[in-house]
Design a protein around this motif. Structure first.
Motif, PDB file in Angstrom:
ATOM      1  N   UNK A  10      44.443  41.126  44.560  1.00  0.00           N
ATOM      2  CA  UNK A  10      43.765  40.286  45.548  1.00  0.00           C
ATOM      3  C   UNK A  10      44.709  40.049  46.713  1.00  0.00           C
ATOM      4  N   UNK A  11      44.259  40.396  47.915  1.00  0.00           N
ATOM      5  CA  UNK A  11      45.083  40.326  49.112  1.00  0.00           C
ATOM      6  C   UNK A  11      44.434  39.372  50.114  1.00  0.00           C
ATOM      7  N   UNK A  33      42.092  47.235  46.795  1.00  0.00           N
ATOM      8  CA  UNK A  33      42.253  45.787  46.630  1.00  0.00           C
ATOM      9  C   UNK A  33      40.973  45.039  46.977  1.00  0.00           C
ATOM     10  N   UNK A  34      40.855  43.841  46.391  1.00  0.00           N
ATOM     11  CA  UNK A  34      39.888  42.852  46.865  1.00  0.00           C
ATOM     12  C   UNK A  34      40.548  42.109  48.014  1.00  0.00           C
ATOM     13  N   UNK A  35      39.815  41.887  49.095  1.00  0.00           N
ATOM     14  CA  UNK A  35      40.438  41.345  50.309  1.00  0.00           C
ATOM     15  C   UNK A  35      39.747  40.056  50.729  1.00  0.00           C
ATOM     16  N   UNK A  36      40.572  39.038  50.978  1.00  0.00           N
ATOM     17  CA  UNK A  36      40.086  37.777  51.540  1.00  0.00           C
ATOM     18  C   UNK A  36      40.453  37.768  53.017  1.00  0.00           C
ATOM     19  N   UNK A  89      39.441  28.639  47.570  1.00  0.00           N
ATOM     20  CA  UNK A  89      38.290  29.551  47.530  1.00  0.00           C
ATOM     21  C   UNK A  89      38.696  30.933  47.025  1.00  0.00           C
ATOM     22  N   UNK A  90      39.883  31.376  47.399  1.00  0.00           N
ATOM     23  CA  UNK A  90      40.370  32.679  46.929  1.00  0.00           C
ATOM     24  C   UNK A  90      40.548  32.676  45.423  1.00  0.00           C
ATOM     25  N   UNK A  98      47.643  38.006  44.818  1.00  0.00           N
ATOM     26  CA  UNK A  98      48.736  38.957  44.615  1.00  0.00           C
ATOM     27  C   UNK A  98      49.552  39.188  45.874  1.00  0.00           C
ATOM     28  N   UNK A  99      48.883  39.231  47.014  1.00  0.00           N
ATOM     29  CA  UNK A  99      49.553  39.550  48.276  1.00  0.00           C
ATOM     30  C   UNK A  99      49.040  38.610  49.363  1.00  0.00           C
ATOM     31  N   UNK A 100      49.962  38.056  50.135  1.00  0.00           N
ATOM     32  CA  UNK A 100      49.614  37.265  51.315  1.00  0.00           C
ATOM     33  C   UNK A 100      50.177  37.959  52.540  1.00  0.00           C
TER      34      UNK A 100
END
Length: 261
Positions: A10-11, A33-36, A89-90, A98-100
């Motif tokens: 999740x990024x 990846x899943x992306x926010x 929310x993420x 996982x990644x910011x």
């Protein structure tokens, strides 16, 4: 065949509605990846350099064209409550972070006399405070994932001429990166910074042709930067291939910084 090196991760990408942030979001989606997508609005920006024909928000493109999960969260990175909501929310949607990628940023022209106090506070609030706040509230989850933080600054962090607020904010981002690297290294969390040179995005619309020509002269390679150039490095820094890269400030500038002694 697209790479899947970030499959299952999740990024979170701030400033994801246009330009560099939009392309970083697409690059991670391409990698599985899943992306926010975090920004004040999910309306894609257009400009004379980039995204002029874009009509769909970033998260919609990721779901429809990359077939990856994506979420938009309206976020003001300078507001602690808004950032806490982004993280909440993420985690509610994807279970963790996982990644910011701290990409959100502003730019104002002006010297010390023409820069208003309000503009100074607004720019530092987004470019520097926003980087700190997003890291602060995401770190507990990134530590759990042994993940990555990537801050997007600028070559102007180490040279003047772009206005006091922008130079100060980007210098702060570079050194915040180093401090977080010291803090998080023992937790196997990689923290790095990318400092782009001139990249063709809608934020460059304010520039006249003379300024653009100066940027061409400063850039040693025979082209100006594209958002993909930064996105590719961001995806690399968050990958296993870069697992021993930590506390670094990576220039993606076509040789711009090589002019400095």
């Amino acid at each position: 065949m697209p790479s899947q090196r970030h499959e299952g991760r999740t990024v979170v990408v701030t400033g994801a509605s246009s330009g560099i942030g939009r392309r970083i979001a697409f690059r991670f989606a391409e990698d599985g990846a899943s992306v926010v997508c975090a920004s004040r609005s999910n309306e894609p920006h257009s400009g004379k350099y980039y995204d002029s024909d874009v009509t769909k928000p970033t998260e919609v493109v990721i779901r429809e064209e990359y077939d990856q999960p994506a979420l938009f969260v309206s976020t003001d990175v300078s507001d602690p409550e808004s950032v806490q909501n982004l993280v909440s929310e993420t985690v509610d949607e994807f279970g963790g972070i996982d990644v910011l990628v701290n990409n959100a940023g502003l730019f104002f022209e002006g010297d010390s006399q023409s820069t208003s106090v309000e503009d100074w506070e607004t720019l530092l609030g987004v470019d520097l405070d926003g980087t700190f706040l997003c890291a602060k509230y995401a770190i507990p989850y990134i530590k759990e994932a042994e993940g990555d933080i990537i801050n997007i600054a600028s070559v102007n962090a180490t040279e003047g001429g772009t206005g006091p607020a922008y130079a100060a904010a980007n210098a702060g981002q570079v050194n915040l990166t180093r401090d977080l690297a010291v803090e998080l290294g023992e937790h196997n969390v990689n923290v790095n910074c990318i400092s782009p040179g001139y990249v063709k995005t809608p934020i460059q619309d304010y520039q006249d042709e003379e300024s653009i020509e100066m940027s061409r002269e400063q850039t040693l390679l025979p082209r100006l930067g594209e958002p993909e150039d930064v996105a590719n490095v961001a995806a690399f820094l968050a990958s296993d291939e870069a697992s021993f890269v930590h506390g670094a400030d990576i220039y993606v500038d076509g040789g711009w910084a090589a002019h400095r002694v």
